[in-house]
Write an enzyme that holds these catalytic residues in place. Structure first.
Site: not given
Length: 281
Positions: A15, A60, A64, A85, A100, A126-129, A222
């Protein structure tokens, strides 16, 4: 004005490269730096950031979802996703957003040439992202998104937040994953399995064998650039995409929030991509 990204781990984050390139392209001398914040340290960080000129930050793992009760205001879309985020300090108030989901949909289009509309998709996590991506896929017209998680109750809770009724909870065992994959055109990983620094890995990649030959695998990770999941999928002849295009697309949207104005998104994405190429990413 200072901008940051927080998380744990976070020092590997691309980032700062992406946001730095976009800020320079806009002619702005604004630092964007990583800052390690461990779980449970968010209240102290918010106080420190306010006192030290931080005007906004990206978040991150693992923050989140934990940020939600600590912010002064949350964008309705982010609240519906149950995660943020991007956080901006506006008129002395911390305001949370989520870029996101939109970033993931844009990445699928640019990186794989895939439109979610009409697709059956298996999504892991099943989390934030995962919440942001699953809800964005549903909103973009996916016919069905199977949300697979080790704790079924978390998958059920996520799916209950979908007003369109396109999300369906499922387990994470090999038989279940294989069954869902067998009728999917896209598999999306939103867990941290395979991430650099994560001690855990998929126990069995056999579910990839069930995917149709024309299916694709998208890993939101990534770093590393090619996870074991993507490596195994590529070895089976499947189209693959890592999380870098999602990171770039959501970063452009986040910068719009930080600056509180629209940007030339294509130009910003091009500046970020050029910086990543020069860095050898």
């Amino acid at each position: 004005m200072k901008l940051q990204i927080i998380g744990d781990p976070v020092l590997h984050s691309k980032s700062p490269v992406i946001q730095g390139a976009m800020l320079r392209a806009l002619g702005l001398d604004v630092p964007y730096t990583p800052h390690v914040v461990r779980r449970g340290e968010l209240p102290q960080y918010l106080a420190w950031a306010r006192e030290n000129g931080v005007a906004g930050f990206n978040a991150t793992m693992p923050h989140k979802e934990d940020l939600l009760p600590l912010l002064d205001h949350i964008d309705p879309a982010a609240r519906a996703m149950g995660a943020v985020n991007t956080v901006c300090l506006r008129d002395g108030k911390w305001v949370g957003f989520n870029t996101d989901g939109a970033g993931a949909v844009a990445a699928l289009k640019s990186g794989l040439g895939m439109e979610p509309a009409g697709l059956t998709i298996t999504l892991l996590g099943a989390g934030g992202a995962a919440k942001a991506v699953a809800l964005a896929l549903a909103e973009a017209g996916a016919e069905r998104v199977f949300v697979c998680n080790r704790t079924l109750e978390r998958a059920q809770a996520l799916c209950a937040q979908d007003p369109l009724g396109r999300l369906a909870p499922a387990g994470f065992d090999l038989d279940t994953l294989s069954g869902m994959a067998g009728i999917s055109q896209l598999l999306v990983n939103c867990t941290n399995l395979g991430m650099e620094g994560c001690p855990h890995q998929f126990e069995d990649f056999g579910f990839l064998d069930a995917l149709p030959r024309e299916a694709a695998v998208f890993d939101a990770i990534y770093h590393p650039a090619e996870t074991q999941l993507l490596c195994r999928a590529k070895g089976r002849g499947l189209s693959t995409l890592n999380g870098l295009p999602m990171l770039v697309n959501q970063a452009v949207l986040a910068l719009e929030r930080f600056l509180d104005r629209p940007l030339d998104r294509e130009a910003m994405a091009a500046a970020a991509a050029d910086a990543l190429r020069r860095e050898g990413t």
